[in-house]
Scaffold this motif. Structure first.
Motif, PDB file in Angstrom:
ATOM      1  N   ALA A 147      12.853   3.539  29.132  1.00  0.00           N
ATOM      2  CA  ALA A 147      12.685   3.076  27.502  1.00  0.00           C
ATOM      3  C   ALA A 147      12.427   4.375  26.529  1.00  0.00           C
ATOM      4  CB  ALA A 147      11.321   2.435  27.525  1.00  0.00           C
ATOM      5  N   ALA A 148      13.058   4.381  25.637  1.00  0.00           N
ATOM      6  CA  ALA A 148      12.869   5.460  24.681  1.00  0.00           C
ATOM      7  C   ALA A 148      11.358   5.593  24.282  1.00  0.00           C
ATOM      8  CB  ALA A 148      13.640   5.258  23.263  1.00  0.00           C
ATOM      9  N   SER A 149      10.913   6.812  24.218  1.00  0.00           N
ATOM     10  CA  SER A 149       9.475   7.042  23.917  1.00  0.00           C
ATOM     11  C   SER A 149       9.315   6.700  22.533  1.00  0.00           C
ATOM     12  CB  SER A 149       9.141   8.583  23.908  1.00  0.00           C
ATOM     13  OG  SER A 149       9.374   8.986  25.436  1.00  0.00           O
ATOM     14  N   ARG A 150       7.998   6.119  22.065  1.00  0.00           N
ATOM     15  CA  ARG A 150       7.719   6.072  20.953  1.00  0.00           C
ATOM     16  C   ARG A 150       7.262   7.088  20.056  1.00  0.00           C
ATOM     17  NH1 ARG A 150       5.001   0.133  22.666  1.00  0.00           N
ATOM     18  NH2 ARG A 150       7.022  -1.204  22.634  1.00  0.00           N
ATOM     19  N   PRO A 152       5.969  11.534  21.003  1.00  0.00           N
ATOM     20  CA  PRO A 152       6.490  12.458  22.062  1.00  0.00           C
ATOM     21  C   PRO A 152       5.552  12.512  23.236  1.00  0.00           C
ATOM     22  CG  PRO A 152       6.541  13.215  19.711  1.00  0.00           C
ATOM     23  CD  PRO A 152       5.956  11.835  19.469  1.00  0.00           C
ATOM     24  N   GLN A 153       4.272  12.140  23.013  1.00  0.00           N
ATOM     25  CA  GLN A 153       3.281  12.293  24.051  1.00  0.00           C
ATOM     26  C   GLN A 153       3.109  11.106  24.939  1.00  0.00           C
ATOM     27  OE1 GLN A 153       2.608  11.912  20.656  1.00  0.00           O
ATOM     28  NE2 GLN A 153       0.647  11.007  20.241  1.00  0.00           N
ATOM     29  N   ASP A 154       4.003  10.075  24.512  1.00  0.00           N
ATOM     30  CA  ASP A 154       3.942   8.880  25.626  1.00  0.00           C
ATOM     31  C   ASP A 154       4.685   9.100  26.902  1.00  0.00           C
ATOM     32  OD1 ASP A 154       2.930   7.298  23.703  1.00  0.00           O
ATOM     33  OD2 ASP A 154       4.743   6.195  23.073  1.00  0.00           O
ATOM     34  N   LYS A 155       3.862   8.603  27.785  1.00  0.00           N
ATOM     35  CA  LYS A 155       4.562   8.892  29.405  1.00  0.00           C
ATOM     36  C   LYS A 155       5.848   7.583  29.499  1.00  0.00           C
ATOM     37  CE  LYS A 155       0.307   9.738  31.650  1.00  0.00           C
ATOM     38  NZ  LYS A 155      -0.903   9.490  32.982  1.00  0.00           N
ATOM     39  N   ALA A 156       6.642   8.001  30.125  1.00  0.00           N
ATOM     40  CA  ALA A 156       7.868   7.218  30.218  1.00  0.00           C
ATOM     41  C   ALA A 156       7.509   5.817  30.593  1.00  0.00           C
ATOM     42  CB  ALA A 156       8.795   7.620  31.291  1.00  0.00           C
ATOM     43  N   ALA A 157       8.195   4.677  29.949  1.00  0.00           N
ATOM     44  CA  ALA A 157       8.149   3.407  30.250  1.00  0.00           C
ATOM     45  C   ALA A 157       9.461   3.002  30.715  1.00  0.00           C
ATOM     46  CB  ALA A 157       7.590   2.549  28.883  1.00  0.00           C
TER      47      ALA A 157
END
Length: 217
Positions: A147-150, A152-157
């Motif tokens: 999934a595209a990150s919402r 920049p600091q989000d871990k990959a979904a």
């Protein structure tokens, strides 16, 4: 004025059309990801470089009341996905397997599905790399993407996409008696699942050795 083609010209035009049509269909088909694309995909999916031991990744989503109210046609109230990446001893390509856990908003019980995945493919839309995971005997299947990150600091979904996938009641020992299908309705086609602790997918693992390999106990 209607133009009448000679037989040789007509035959040539049919041949050109057939070739063009075949080329278009070939371009529409997904292509196998390169080794570099597949490695990058696996690294992002499991959160680390896949090695010579089985690696696990767990993703989960529990939909709250506000989300379900905004999507009245969604039948799924919760979903979890366990992906395993394992290199066979005789090949230099990784094997992938999935286990899917599903809860429904208007149906009791814990349902699951499971299967093996083909090698990573590249979809035309944005050159997205996905795993295609079919289930034997017309059981449908799923596609797993990143999934595209919402932020920049989000871990990959993970993105789970499906048209139809066979599921069964996790509490029943008779899979064939409880087999059913999760079908892609208006709001059940794609699910964004967030990475979480491996222990959250413990209920999807029944084999003791695999549980030890995943959780260390």
């Amino acid at each position: 004025m209607i133009r009448i083609l000679s037989m040789p010209a007509f035959a040539a035009s049919l041949l050109i059309s057939a070739i063009a049509g075949g080329t278009a269909r070939a371009e529409d088909e997904p292509k196998k990801a390169s080794a570099a694309q597949a490695q990058a995909f696996d690294t992002t999916l499991v959160g680390s470089t896949a090695g010579k031991v089985k690696t696990f990744a767990c993703f989960i989503r529990r939909y709250d009341a506000d989300h379900l109210a905004a999507h009245p046609k969604q039948t799924v109230s919760a979903m979890k996905l366990l992906v395993t990446v394992d290199m066979p001893s005789t090949e230099q390509t990784y094997n992938h397997e999935f286990r899917l856990g599903v809860k429904f908003r208007h149906r009791k019980g814990d349902f699951q599905s499971a299967g093996s995945c083909n090698h990573a493919i590249v979809k035309d839309a944005g050159d997205e790399v996905r795993l295609s995971c079919p289930i034997d005997c017309e059981g449908g299947g799923i596609e797993i993407g990143i999934a595209a990150s919402r932020r920049p600091q989000d871990k990959a979904a993970a993105m789970v996409r499906l048209e139809a996938v066979r599921i069964w009641d996790n509490d029943s020992k008779a899979e064939e008696e409880t087999a059913d299908y999760l079908k892609a309705g208006a709001d059940d086609k794609a699910f964004r699942l967030e990475r979480t602790s491996l222990k959250d997918c413990g209920s999807l693992v029944s084999d003791d050795d695999e549980r030890i390999a995943m959780l260390g106990k």
